[in-house]
Enzyme design. Structure first.
Site, short mmCIF file in Angstrom:
data_model
loop_
_atom_site.label_atom_id
_atom_site.label_comp_id
_atom_site.label_asym_id
_atom_site.label_seq_id
_atom_site.Cartn_x
_atom_site.Cartn_y
_atom_site.Cartn_z
N LYS A 116 3.95 5.55 -0.43
CA LYS A 116 4.24 4.26 -1.09
C LYS A 116 2.94 3.48 -1.08
CE LYS A 116 7.71 0.56 -0.93
NZ LYS A 116 8.03 0.48 -2.35
N1 PMP Z 1 11.32 4.44 -5.90
C1 PMP Z 1 10.30 3.57 -5.92
C2 PMP Z 1 9.15 3.82 -6.84
C3 PMP Z 1 10.31 2.44 -5.10
O1 PMP Z 1 9.32 1.56 -5.13
C4 PMP Z 1 11.42 2.23 -4.25
C5 PMP Z 1 11.45 1.02 -3.36
N2 PMP Z 1 10.80 1.25 -2.15
C6 PMP Z 1 12.45 3.17 -4.25
C7 PMP Z 1 12.37 4.27 -5.10
C8 PMP Z 1 13.63 3.03 -3.36
O2 PMP Z 1 13.26 3.29 -2.03
P1 PMP Z 1 13.97 2.57 -0.81
O3 PMP Z 1 15.40 2.85 -0.92
O4 PMP Z 1 13.33 3.16 0.39
O5 PMP Z 1 13.68 1.10 -0.95
#
Ligand code: PMP
Length: 308
Positions: A160
């Site tokens: 991320k």
């Molecule tokens: N995909 C992307 C590109 C994201 O930025 C996020 C948010 N973090 C998610 C999926 C969902 O991930 P999470 O459930 O860990 O927030």
């Protein structure tokens, strides 16, 4: 996007600094080259006080993002848990969004940034619903993006990293320019990947399906929570390669994400989904998710870290 409230304090390398003092130089490696990794975490106002959802899992993903980008994280998990809880307490927040960020700071002009210091900041602030006030109840209208997600082995999907969100911005900005709140992007092979900041689930004949983690989508922590909750509720759930057209044929569709939580999808490219609004399986998942995050569930899988 929902309104946000500035807080007073931000955690920085073991100290609390004022919100407006958390600045970086324009020639920091992070500003020049996007060298930072981050997390988005929610803290819920439960009946036992503020509690952070799946904090260890978020910190694990942060640590993995650092490993992928060869960023040395100087803080232990237990320090970061204390820091996240501390920043919520110090700002006397009940429910909020926590955004740990690890970045290459100011010190080197070279693109690799290895001579720049690594700095960790943890802001937290109040944030409304992500996709609009009615989104959680009524669902959202989305399109398929003309932009693809990055190919495997280009921008590592499991990290991320701030830089990756230029692609997410292209997806989101195009969707908004065309009157949609959000888009679903395809992987380079034309199969379904994810939204700009959320994973995607479909319901087909009573079963949940979601795209496999194949190098172009993020391994969402809410996605994992949905898979676990589906197991608790005896709803079959499968990860698979999903063709685009499945979006138009699904009985139900929804997004999962820290910001979006469980948001039903009403239509894709103006084609209404089988269950317009919220379908019955989406409702069951959303209800159980709410029960857990409000602290009211019998079993929350140990997903809540109490702040107090
Ligand atoms: N995909 C992307 C590109 C994201 O930025 C996020 C948010 N973090 C998610 C999926 C969902 O991930 P999470 O459930 O860990 O927030």
């Amino acid at each position: 996007m929902g309104r946000f409230e500035e807080s007073e304090w931000i955690w920085h390398e073991g100290q609390f600094i004022k919100w407006h003092d958390a600045t970086v130089h324009i020639l920091s490696t992070v500003v020049q080259f996007g060298s930072s990794v981050f997390e988005g975490i929610r803290c819920y106002d439960t009946r036992d006080g503020p509690a952070i959802f799946r904090l260890p899992e978020h910190l694990k993903r942060l640590r993995n993002s650092c490993r992928i980008y060869r960023i040395e994280l100087a803080h232990t998990d237990s320090d970061l848990i204390k820091a996240c809880c501390g920043v919520v307490r110090r700002n006397t927040l009940a429910s909020c969004y926590i955004r740990p960020m690890v970045m290459r700071g100011y010190g080197a002009m070279a693109m690799d940034g290895t001579e720049s210091p690594i700095e960790t900041y943890i802001p937290a602030w109040e944030w409304g619903t992500y996709l609009g006030d009615d989104a959680l109840a009524k669902g959202v209208d989305v399109c398929v993006s003309s932009w693809n997600r990055a190919a495997p082995n280009t921008f590592p999907g499991m990290a991320k990293s701030t830089g990756h969100y230029n692609n997410a911005q292209l997806i989101k900005l195009e969707a908004m320019a065309n009157g949609f709140v959000e888009a679903i992007a395809l992987a380079p092979d034309g199969t379904i990947s994810e939204g700009s900041g959320q994973n995607t689930f479909a319901v087909m004949d009573g079963s949940l399906v979601t795209p496999s983690i194949g190098g172009s989508n993020l391994s969402g922590i809410t996605r994992n929570a949905v898979i676990t909750i589906a197991g608790d509720l005896d709803i079959p759930c499968r990860e698979m390669v999903m063709p685009r057209e499945l979006l138009y044929c699904a009985d139900e569709l929804f997004f999962s994400g820290t910001a979006a939580e469980i948001t039903p999808i009403r239509s894709v490219d103006h084609i209404e989904i089988g269950a317009v609004g919220m379908g019955p399986i989406t409702r069951r998942i959303q209800e159980r998710f709410r029960e857990i995050t409000s602290g009211a569930a019998n079993s929350d899988h140990g997903w809540l870290t109490r702040v107090a």
